[in-house]
Structure formats: C-alpha cells, structure tokens
Design an enzyme around this catalytic site. Structure first.
Site, short mmCIF file in Angstrom:
data_model
loop_
_atom_site.label_atom_id
_atom_site.label_comp_id
_atom_site.label_asym_id
_atom_site.label_seq_id
_atom_site.Cartn_x
_atom_site.Cartn_y
_atom_site.Cartn_z
N ASP A 13 45.99 54.92 50.99
CA ASP A 13 47.00 54.71 50.04
C ASP A 13 46.27 54.00 48.12
O ASP A 13 46.26 53.22 48.03
CB ASP A 13 47.91 53.06 50.11
CG ASP A 13 48.87 53.49 51.16
OD1 ASP A 13 49.01 54.37 51.62
OD2 ASP A 13 48.97 52.36 51.99
N GLY A 15 45.76 55.94 45.81
CA GLY A 15 46.02 56.79 44.58
C GLY A 15 45.90 58.34 44.84
O GLY A 15 45.72 58.21 43.28
N LYS A 16 45.58 58.06 45.58
CA LYS A 16 45.29 60.47 45.69
C LYS A 16 46.21 61.39 45.50
O LYS A 16 46.53 61.62 44.54
CB LYS A 16 44.65 60.59 47.97
CG LYS A 16 44.07 59.82 48.30
CD LYS A 16 44.18 60.23 49.73
CE LYS A 16 45.58 59.67 50.78
NZ LYS A 16 45.31 57.84 50.93
N ASN A 38 52.89 60.09 58.26
CA ASN A 38 52.17 58.98 58.20
C ASN A 38 52.39 58.25 56.34
O ASN A 38 51.56 57.36 56.35
CB ASN A 38 50.96 59.00 59.15
CG ASN A 38 49.82 60.26 59.27
OD1 ASN A 38 50.23 60.68 58.17
ND2 ASN A 38 49.14 59.44 59.67
N ALA A 39 51.30 59.20 55.80
CA ALA A 39 51.06 59.80 54.25
C ALA A 39 52.18 59.58 53.48
O ALA A 39 53.26 59.93 53.73
CB ALA A 39 50.88 60.84 54.16
N GLY A 40 51.83 58.61 52.59
CA GLY A 40 53.49 58.69 51.89
C GLY A 40 52.40 58.85 50.29
O GLY A 40 51.87 57.87 49.93
N HIS A 41 52.45 59.24 49.10
CA HIS A 41 52.06 59.72 48.20
C HIS A 41 52.84 59.31 46.67
O HIS A 41 53.63 60.02 46.91
CB HIS A 41 51.26 61.71 48.07
CG HIS A 41 50.15 61.43 48.87
ND1 HIS A 41 49.43 62.32 49.64
CD2 HIS A 41 49.43 60.53 50.18
CE1 HIS A 41 48.49 62.57 49.93
NE2 HIS A 41 48.60 60.66 51.26
N GLN A 223 45.18 59.87 54.20
CA GLN A 223 45.16 58.51 55.48
C GLN A 223 43.88 57.96 54.15
O GLN A 223 43.56 58.68 52.63
CB GLN A 223 44.82 58.70 56.72
CG GLN A 223 45.87 58.89 57.50
CD GLN A 223 46.63 60.37 56.98
OE1 GLN A 223 46.55 61.47 57.30
NE2 GLN A 223 47.89 59.72 56.77
#
Ligand code: GDP
Ligand code: IMO
Ligand code: MG
Length: 430
Positions: A13, A15-16, A38-41, A223
């Site tokens: 998290d 800020g990718k 599992n990611a959230g961008h 991640q």
C-alpha cells in the site's frame, strides 16, 4: 530499451498503483508479475477512482498492452468481475492477456486460507483471506491448476479429478468442511475458461517481442518487500516474492534486461495485518498519519481494515533497497505530513545495549528492538500544489533528501496528493 520495475518497498500500500499509472502513460507493455487479489491498487484518473486487485493498472491507456504474468495467482471470478466493472466504466480490456502458466485460486484455497487463520487463533497472520497462501503452496507442491488448463476440457477434468480427491479428504477430515463436487467445480471452471478464453495465452512471445523492440516495459509490483516470503517478517508475510527478483521470475524477463528498479515508499509506514512494526504509533499521532475521513485514508483497499501506521523506518528502507537494487525512489503521500510540527525518522534499532542497522530474521527478537529516532522539523505548509522540487518548502526538501541519503538512491517522483497530476518528477526512468 527501458524495462522498469516498480516495487513496493515497505509492507504494501505504498502507492504503487499511482506510480504505475503515471509511468504507464510512457510505456507500451505493463505486466503484473506476482501476488493475486490480495492486492488493492488505487488509481485516480479521468475515468474516476479505481481499486485494482488483479488487473494491471496500465489498462486505462489505450496505447498499452497489459499482461498478467505467470507468477500471479488468479481467482477467475475476481478477474471476470474486475473486467466487467472496467467495461461498465468504459475502460477497454481488449489488450489484456493472461498467462496460461499462471496458477488458479480454487474455491478450496479460499476455505483453507480462512480456516487456517481461524486455527491459528492468537497467532493469526491477518491474511486477506483470498486463498493466496494455499494457491502458492499447491503450485510448489505441484498440484496446482493453471489458467491454460481451463481451456481444455480433458486436461481440466483429469487434473481436477486428481486434485479434488486430495482436497476433499483434507476438507472433510481436517477442516470439517463439505466436500466439493467434481462435476460442479469442473463446469464452473470450464465456464470461467470459456469467458476468459480471448485473454488466456502464452504471454512470453508478446513480452519477448516487446523486449526486442524499443518500447517501454513496466513491471507492476504488488505487496511490498517486507512481506517477501524469504526476506520479510516471516511468518507475517505473503506467499510470493514481491521484489525485483520476483519481477524477473514472474514476468519471465532476465534481470540483465532491467534498466531501472524503482522502490515505492510512503513518506511514513503503514501495515495491514499482524507482525512486528518497530516504528508503529498509536493515538493522536496515528490519527494524524491515517488522515481518516479523506479519500486517501489509511484503510485497507482489499479488506477495509484500518491500517497500522508509523514513522519512516530507514533501517527497513535501506534493507529493501539493497535487496532489490533500487536506483530510484518514489516517495508518496508527502502531503500527509504537511501539518506536523516535527517528523521522526528511525535511523537504527537498539536491542538491549547494542545497536542494529539490519532487521533480525527472528521476529521474537525483532519484536524487542527499540527504534532510534532522528527528528526533523516539519514544514507546516500545504504541498499539494507543488509541481517542482524547488517549490516544496525547504524542510520538505530536506526530509526527502534525508530519506534518499539514508536509503542510498536518488529520488524519482514525489507524491503530493492522490490525483494523477499531484506529483513532482525529479528524475525520469522512462
Ligand atoms: P498500492 O497498493 O501500493 O497501490 O497503494 P494503495 O492504493 O493500497 O494505497 C495508497 C493510497 O494512498 C491510495 O488511497 C492512494 O490514492 C493514495 N495516494 C497515493 N499517493 C498519494 C499521495 O502522494 N498523496 C496522497 N494524499 N495520497 C496518495
Ligand atoms: P498491495 O499490492 C498490504 C498482507 C496481508 C497480511 C499478509 C498476508 O495493495 O500493496 P495474504 O492474503 O497475502 O496471504 O496476507 O500480507 N498483504 C498486504 N498488505 N497491501 C497488499 O497489497 C497486501 N497483500 C497482502 O494484510 O498481513
Ligand atoms: Mg494496496
């Protein structure tokens, strides 16, 4: 030919998504190389605000080709839902390709993940419950199902017959759950395969052709390095290698082809889930960093959990930079520090009467380290309208420069707000 890997340098998290969104405008190929949903961008652009869990963040630019690489684990129902929601918002997914070698997250993986967490009780990891760990475990145990298998009736049936026999034993005897019907799982996943058939392919020729031409290739990290299966705060980690080595492996690109490795750091640190966090703060300090009530508040993008927050940890920052060979840094959320009178940076750890400049591998010891802080003056001025480094207040310039010095890499971009244009680019990588 530029091949740029954009890597989360902390616990995720960082800020990718926003960094990828900025670089993608100049790239031709964007590859998600690891992790899963599992990611959230988060991406804020002219189409609106998006939370990308699985699909590459380059899809918003019509000139790009977007790939989900072999290192990703894919829940086809999530892929389809995300494709559907993008289409509904007028974002084309025609240029999306999914590796036929990528592994599938199956329904039993989700059950296993969630039940394992329950069984762990007090020592739970705090996973996202999306089946990530069990899917990677099965890949390594060589009982995984791959995206390409969904395209072939015979292969899928024989694979499922073999795997479900094992999984149903596990579900009924160990987990006390209902067995899964071979017939139902087969039909459901065959249908997923049909719906995704236009996207699933051997992506390696596409990637290698792009490498042969002079086009920009962007490797989208998910991640963060401190969640790395080998180098993170094990066992409070994810089940994949999110760093530059994972990018090479997951995308199928040799490391000698990389032209730049960008480490994305938040100007402070956040963490979702359990595990050691030496610079964690609580109370009012935490509220100030979380910025609750703003659209960029520190709330988990995937699970909605409140993120733990703390001061910038330069010991960990340098560790992840060395593990990944970062030549350039992206520092996000500098604007979140705008109001603080003083800002702390952890420059070392104290353990009893010794000083450490590396995180110990063993988390019990790591849980005992005390951060050694250096304090810098805050700037107490808004930075969100700054577009050049020189426009930042001197104390903000000093803060960024100090981080670069401690980490040992140059600054690439500085985020001063959530929107696409709220960024200062100091050094270009693409
Ligand atoms: P990712 O998983 O690394 O892509 O990061 P997330 O999207 O989960 O979390 C980062 C959050 O910070 C999102 O809400 C972003 O919109 C927000 N964000 C990113 N860069 C900046 C910045 O420079 N300033 C502010 N205020 N918010 C930012
Ligand atoms: P992005 O790409 C933040 C964390 C989980 C948990 C641990 C293991 O948005 O940065 P898992 O479900 O992977 O087995 O959970 O890893 N985690 C993340 N934390 N951002 C992420 O992704 C994460 N992906 C996994 O919270 O602590
Ligand atoms: Mg995220």
């Amino acid at each position: 030919m530029p091949v740029v890997a954009v890597i989360g340098a902390q616990w995720g998290d960082e800020g990718k998504g926003r960094a990828i969104d900025m670089y993608a405008e100049r790239a031709r190929l964007i590859i998600r190389y690891g992790g899963g949903n599992n990611a959230g961008h988060t991406i804020v652009n002219e189409f609106g605000t998006f939370k990308m869990h699985l699909l590459p963040s380059g899809l918003f630019y019509p000139h790009t080709v977007n790939i989900i690489g072999s290192g990703v684990v894919i829940d086809p129902s999530v892929a389809l839902a995300e494709i559907h929601s993008l289409k509904e918002r007028n974002v084309s997914v025609e240029r999306l390709f999914i590796s036929d070698r990528a592994h599938v997250i199956m329904p039993y993986h989700v059950v296993q993940d969630q039940m394992d967490e329950q069984f762990r009780g007090e020592s739970k990891i705090g996973t996202t419950g999306r089946g990530i760990g069990p899917a990677y475990a099965d890949k390594m145990s060589r009982i995984g199902i791959r995206m390409g298998d969904l395209l072939n009736e015979e292969v899928l049936l024989s694979r499922l017959r073999q795997v479900l026999e094992i999984k149903n034993k596990l579900l009924t005897t160990y987990y006390g759950a209902q067995p899964l019907s071979l017939h139902e799982v087969y039909l459901t996943y065959l249908d997923y395969g049909r719906q995704l058939a236009d996207h699933i392919t051997d992506v390696q020729p596409i990637i290698h052709r792009a490498l042969d031409k002079d086009v920009g290739v962007l490797l989208e990290g998910a991640q963060g390095v401190l969640l790395d299966i080998d180098y993170g705060t094990y066992p409070y980690v994810t089940s994949s290698p999110p760093g530059a080595a994972g990018a090479a492996q997951g995308a199928g690109i040799g490391p000698t082809r990389f032209s730049s490795v960008v480490g994305v750091y938040k100007a402070f640190v956040s963490r979702v889930g359990e595990g050691p966090f030496p610079t964690e703060v609580h109370g009012q300090d935490a509220d100030a960093l979380r910025q609750l009530g703003t659209p960029w508040a520190e709330v988990g993008t995937t699970t909605g959990r409140l993120r733990r927050v703390g001061w910038f940890d330069a010991v960990l920052a340098r560790y992840s930079a060395r593990l990944n060979g970062f030549d350039t840094l992206a520092i996000t959320k500098l604007d979140v520090l705008d109001q603080l009178p003083r800002i702390k940076i952890c420059v070392g750890y104290r353990l009893h009467d010794t000083e450490l400049d590396y995180p110990p591998a063993d988390i019990v010891t790591y849980g005992k380290v005390e951060p050694i802080y250096e304090e810098l003056p805050g700037w107490q001025k808004p930075t969100s309208a700054c577009r050049r480094f020189e426009q930042l207040p001197p104390q903000a310039q000093q803060y960024v420069a100090r981080i670069c010095e401690l980490v040992g890499a140059r600054i690439g971009i500085i985020g001063v707000g959530q929107a696409r244009d709220q960024v200062i680019e100091v050094n270009r990588v693409l």
